[in-house]
Structure formats: C-alpha cells, structure tokens
Design an enzyme around this catalytic site. Sequence first.
Site, PDB file in Angstrom:
ATOM      1  N   TRP A  16     -19.235  15.429  12.595  1.00  0.00           N
ATOM      2  CA  TRP A  16     -18.330  15.317  11.459  1.00  0.00           C
ATOM      3  C   TRP A  16     -18.917  15.962  10.204  1.00  0.00           C
ATOM      4  O   TRP A  16     -20.130  16.042  10.042  1.00  0.00           O
ATOM      5  CB  TRP A  16     -17.939  13.874  11.206  1.00  0.00           C
ATOM      6  CG  TRP A  16     -19.105  12.998  10.881  1.00  0.00           C
ATOM      7  CD1 TRP A  16     -19.797  12.229  11.767  1.00  0.00           C
ATOM      8  CD2 TRP A  16     -19.736  12.835   9.618  1.00  0.00           C
ATOM      9  NE1 TRP A  16     -20.817  11.604  11.129  1.00  0.00           N
ATOM     10  CE2 TRP A  16     -20.807  11.948   9.804  1.00  0.00           C
ATOM     11  CE3 TRP A  16     -19.493  13.343   8.351  1.00  0.00           C
ATOM     12  CZ2 TRP A  16     -21.638  11.562   8.760  1.00  0.00           C
ATOM     13  CZ3 TRP A  16     -20.331  12.956   7.306  1.00  0.00           C
ATOM     14  CH2 TRP A  16     -21.391  12.077   7.518  1.00  0.00           C
TER      15      TRP A  16
ATOM     16  N   LYS B 195     -13.802  17.285  11.932  1.00  0.00           N
ATOM     17  CA  LYS B 195     -14.599  17.126  13.159  1.00  0.00           C
ATOM     18  C   LYS B 195     -14.869  18.488  13.753  1.00  0.00           C
ATOM     19  O   LYS B 195     -13.985  19.119  14.330  1.00  0.00           O
ATOM     20  CB  LYS B 195     -13.879  16.221  14.157  1.00  0.00           C
ATOM     21  CG  LYS B 195     -14.011  14.761  13.794  1.00  0.00           C
ATOM     22  CD  LYS B 195     -12.754  13.981  14.105  1.00  0.00           C
ATOM     23  CE  LYS B 195     -12.466  12.947  13.052  1.00  0.00           C
ATOM     24  NZ  LYS B 195     -11.070  12.922  12.635  1.00  0.00           N
TER      25      LYS B 195
ATOM     26  N   THR C 276       0.871  -1.185   0.000  1.00  0.00           N
ATOM     27  CA  THR C 276       0.000   0.000   0.000  1.00  0.00           C
ATOM     28  C   THR C 276       0.902   1.226   0.000  1.00  0.00           C
ATOM     29  O   THR C 276       2.047   1.168   0.462  1.00  0.00           O
ATOM     30  CB  THR C 276      -0.881   0.072   1.258  1.00  0.00           C
ATOM     31  OG1 THR C 276      -0.015   0.184   2.380  1.00  0.00           O
ATOM     32  CG2 THR C 276      -1.746  -1.161   1.402  1.00  0.00           C
TER      33      THR C 276
ATOM     34  N   GLU D  77      -5.898  -3.779  -0.348  1.00  0.00           N
ATOM     35  CA  GLU D  77      -6.210  -4.922   0.525  1.00  0.00           C
ATOM     36  C   GLU D  77      -7.411  -5.735   0.028  1.00  0.00           C
ATOM     37  O   GLU D  77      -7.695  -6.807   0.536  1.00  0.00           O
ATOM     38  CB  GLU D  77      -6.522  -4.432   1.953  1.00  0.00           C
ATOM     39  CG  GLU D  77      -5.346  -3.862   2.720  1.00  0.00           C
ATOM     40  CD  GLU D  77      -5.121  -2.379   2.464  1.00  0.00           C
ATOM     41  OE1 GLU D  77      -5.482  -1.882   1.380  1.00  0.00           O
ATOM     42  OE2 GLU D  77      -4.562  -1.715   3.352  1.00  0.00           O
TER      43      GLU D  77
HETATM   44  P1  ADP Z   1      -3.784   4.373  -0.821  1.00  0.00           P
HETATM   45  O1  ADP Z   1      -3.947   4.238   0.652  1.00  0.00           O
HETATM   46  O2  ADP Z   1      -2.428   4.619  -1.283  1.00  0.00           O
HETATM   47  O3  ADP Z   1      -4.775   5.338  -1.461  1.00  0.00           O
HETATM   48  P2  ADP Z   1      -5.355   2.262  -1.952  1.00  0.00           P
HETATM   49  O4  ADP Z   1      -5.347   2.450  -3.400  1.00  0.00           O
HETATM   50  O5  ADP Z   1      -5.413   0.896  -1.434  1.00  0.00           O
HETATM   51  O6  ADP Z   1      -4.087   2.932  -1.370  1.00  0.00           O
HETATM   52  O7  ADP Z   1      -6.529   3.132  -1.398  1.00  0.00           O
HETATM   53  C1  ADP Z   1      -7.723   2.639  -0.891  1.00  0.00           C
HETATM   54  C2  ADP Z   1      -8.543   3.785  -0.406  1.00  0.00           C
HETATM   55  O8  ADP Z   1      -8.904   4.631  -1.501  1.00  0.00           O
HETATM   56  C3  ADP Z   1      -9.853   3.393   0.208  1.00  0.00           C
HETATM   57  O9  ADP Z   1      -9.688   3.001   1.542  1.00  0.00           O
HETATM   58  C4  ADP Z   1     -10.653   4.673   0.075  1.00  0.00           C
HETATM   59  O10 ADP Z   1     -10.331   5.601   1.098  1.00  0.00           O
HETATM   60  C5  ADP Z   1     -10.154   5.243  -1.220  1.00  0.00           C
HETATM   61  N1  ADP Z   1     -11.108   4.927  -2.293  1.00  0.00           N
HETATM   62  C6  ADP Z   1     -11.039   3.943  -3.193  1.00  0.00           C
HETATM   63  N2  ADP Z   1     -12.081   3.993  -4.041  1.00  0.00           N
HETATM   64  C7  ADP Z   1     -12.843   5.036  -3.656  1.00  0.00           C
HETATM   65  C8  ADP Z   1     -14.053   5.625  -4.127  1.00  0.00           C
HETATM   66  N3  ADP Z   1     -14.685   5.157  -5.181  1.00  0.00           N
HETATM   67  N4  ADP Z   1     -14.539   6.700  -3.462  1.00  0.00           N
HETATM   68  C9  ADP Z   1     -13.904   7.212  -2.388  1.00  0.00           C
HETATM   69  N5  ADP Z   1     -12.751   6.712  -1.914  1.00  0.00           N
HETATM   70  C10 ADP Z   1     -12.228   5.638  -2.529  1.00  0.00           C
END
Ligand code: ADP
Length: 540
Positions: free
Chosen positions: A440, A435, A181, A326
Amino acid sequence: MQGLMQDVPLNLPTLVRHAERLHPRKTVTTKTADGVKTATFVEVIDRSRRLATALRELGVNDDERVATLCWNHQEHLEAYIAVPCMGAVLHTLNLRLFPDDIAYIVQHADDKVVIVDRSLWPLWEKVAPKVTSVRQVIVVGDVPGPKIPGTHDYEELIARVEPMDYALDLPERQAAAMCYTSGTTGHPKGVVYSHRSNVLHSLALSLVDCFALAETDVAILIVPMFHANAWGLPYACLMTGADIVYPGRFMVPDVLAGLIAERRVTCAGGVPTILQAMLASLMKVKAQLGALDRLLCGGSALPEALQQAYRKELGIHVLHAWGMTETSPLGTLCRPTSALRNAGDEDVSRLRASQGRPLFGIEIRIVGDSGLELPWDGRSVGELQARGNWVASSYYNDDSSPEKFKDGWLCTGDVATIDAHGYMRIADRTKDLVKSGGEWISSIAIEGLIMAHPDVAEAAVIAVAHPKWDERPLACVVAKPEAKGRLTKGQIIEHLRPHIAKWWLPDDVVFVDQIPKTSVGKFDKKVLRGQFKDHVLPTE
Ligand code: ADP
C-alpha cells in the site's frame, strides 16, 4: 456499598443549569447582514425554555425527533439546548446535501418538527414534498420576509409561552441528539448521541491537554452545527462559560477573519480546507489577532506545511485532532508530551502533523488483516478501531453495516500506525489507499508533501488502474494562481523524490482548477476517482 457518592445524572439540563447560574452574562454573538447581534447565556437559555414549551404544545413527545435545517447562529444553539433538555432528540440536517438525501434522512429519522432558516426555505421547499413524517415547520427569520403560510414563526411561537423547567433528573442514557454521516458509501447512517456522551465529551474537550476550553475563552464556532455534533463545541462552551461567536450564514474567509479580530476571539476549529482558506484573510488583520491563541483542526489530515504556515505567519499552533461522527467526534488530539521537551523543531513539527493521542474516555487499537491487534511501534499499519464513552455502538435503525461494529469496537475504516508514546498517524481511509503490487501507498502522506511545495495550493492523490501493479498513484494538483502554467510535473516529482521511496512517486501529475470537496469541505476523492477513472498513465 453504603456511603457512596450521590448518583447525579450526566445530562444536558444539569449542564445548562450550571451555565445559567455560573455564566449568566457570558455572550452569544451572531453575524447578521448589517452587523452582529448579541445575547447573554441567560437570555439564550430562557429563549430555549420557551422553545421547549412551544414544541411540547406542538405535540413533541419524549424521544421524538425535532430536526434543524439552519446555519450556525443563536437560534440554532437554542434548539441545541431546548430539544434534548425537554427529553426529545435534536436531529441536525446537513444543508449542503441534495434535497433527495435530506428527504431520505428526515424520513428515516422520522422527524416530526423541522426548524428551518428562512434563507434555506427554497431548499426545504424541495425536500418537503418528499417527506411524510413532518407535522410542523418552524421558520427562523434569519433574513427578512413575510410569514410563510402553513408554518410557525419562531419568534411569535416563543413569545407567547412560558419557559419550561428542565427536568434535572433526565436519565443520562437517554438519546439527546442525532446526526447522519455523510455516507460516502450507501445511504447515510444515523448516529445517536446520549446526554451522558455529550456531557463527558464536553468535559474531555475542555481538559488542558485537549482543547483547554475555559471561561476566559471567546470561541468562534465555524464547524457547521449540522455536522458531527458541531464537534461538541456548543455544549462545551456552555459548560465552561466561553463566549460564543457564530458566523451565521456568512461563511466567508474575510468575514470569519474580521469576526476573529473584532470579537477578540481566542480559539476556533475547522477542517484543513477552511484553515487554508482563512490564512490569507487572517494575515490581512494580523495586527488585531493578539487574543487568538489556538486552532483545532480535524476532519481530514492537516498538511504539515499548513501547520507551519500558521506558526510562522501568525505564531499560532494548530492542534491536530482526529474523529468521526461516530465518535462525537473527538477521538485523538495532538500535543507534544513532556517526553519531547528536548526534541528538535523538525521532530516536533513532524509529530504535530500526526493525529495525536487518544483522550481518556476513548481507547484505540490497530488491527491487522489476520484480525490480531498490532504493536504500537510506529511502523505496523492496520485498521484503526475505537471504543469508549462517546463512541457509537451501532447505527440508528440500520443493520446494513455489521462490519463496522465488532466485539464492542467501532471499525473506523481508517488505516493507521500508533507509536510507543500512543501517537496515532492516519495513513489513509481504507478505500483511499493505493494498492500497488500488493503493497500500500499512503495518499495522505504524498498529499502532505506536495502541499509543502511553495507553488501548490492543494493536492489530492488517488489510485488509478494499472495493468501490471493493479493501482498506481496519480497526483491531482492545484497550482497557486501566480504559478499556473509554470509549475510542471517534473518539479512536483523532484520535490517529492528526497522524501519518499521511489515506488511511492506518483506515476503522473495532472493540474486541475480545484479539488472537489464534500458537503463538509473535505477532498472528495470519490468524485476525483470518477473524473480520472479512464486516465492513462504514462508507460515510462
Ligand atoms: P465523512 O465520512 O462524511 O467524512 P466524518 O466527518 O465522520 O464523515 O468523517 C470521519 C473520517 O474523517 C475519519 O474516519 C477519517 O477518515 C477522517 N478524518 C477525521 N479527522 C482526520 C484527521 N485529522 N486526519 C485524517 N483523516 C481524518
């Protein structure tokens, strides 16, 4: 019990053999400096078999990690096939990270061999002195140049060996690939995909109510192959027989739009910032986009305005999806169900901006502060948790985040609602919520609204310290070039006023030249928060 079904493992060798037998003449096309190069699936798979033999000869054993530091191209796909199918583990390295971070990841994963694009050699040269695990380096000649001393040339290496027969009985629970990640907090964490999770994810991606990937598709794979398993698209294309188009190192909106037009691409996927950047380029070739049918958008929230622009300007629906490294990564995807057949345009458009419903294979729930599951009423807001066939159960060799994995659920760090039909809507990442006075405010909701203003190119909302309310929202706005110097704070606030509660209105609006982006093109709010940590909000 007797008479049961056969126990055929869900593994990538079986998927690849299917591709070879059923889709031998389907193609993989890669953009090069002077045009494109194309190979058939059968050629690509044969080359992958040779790569596998070569890697074995270099001493790669089962379960050992082979890393790639490559753009999206045919040879990267060959590694995607060869490494897991020979029983080793493909580890894709994020080429946009700093050398120190890459070195940490290589060392932590204990990578034994690295496959590097020649165009990325200057980056690898900065990483190499900091790692001790790597025994061999293979260079892919994506740009011309002499052989680099002490390395193996990819083409020479695969030319002199016989193709490997992949073991069709490879255990399905064996590790196939890993990806770290981007690590917004602490060190990056390794997620390990199994053969089984990859195959099941490919099947799910291809369902008609999901991305509906089919043999008749031509898919351009823009999502970096170093990020989140490339959204599972390479394996899903091989499985279904969809033709593949790769941009190589030419990740430029005009080039992408040109490829989409020339190669008669039917589907693509990308993060919202890429879709935003591509829109103007696609408009220029609008007359040649007859084949383009659907776009998949995820990674961060898809602004409703962007969704509408694609529909209005190009007649294309953008499918909004949510997922994480994940979750392989697909977790939910948004398509209106039959229950919405008679709903008005506005309701459908609002719904399409949600992150959608979980696919079969993934369960989601939202959990409140008390630890109890919250109802699916579209109002209750809680932490989103997920579990399922392609969800990580822990991080690789890292116990530093026990709070992420509880009772068999992955705690996503996202805050969301789920409605009675199962549509999930992300309010924020926990760490991005504003917050204010114990309540929120969703930064994502405000950003989406600001980006619907016709003079706004991009907007991000962050929390800024406030003496009375703890935190208040600050809107960071990038005006479109023609509106620079003309767009005012008052106009943004008045634009928002009819849509949100008064106490959600940002206390201040600052105009910036650009919103900083992460290595995968998401708004980097950590950097923005740093930039504006001392920002003094107006008192009234
Ligand atoms: P990073 O932490 O580097 O962004 P990831 O690509 O695994 O790595 O990111 C996952 C996160 O991206 C999710 O937990 C969420 O917060 C955000 N995310 C993914 N898809 C969406 C979406 N369609 N809308 C809003 N947030 C999203």
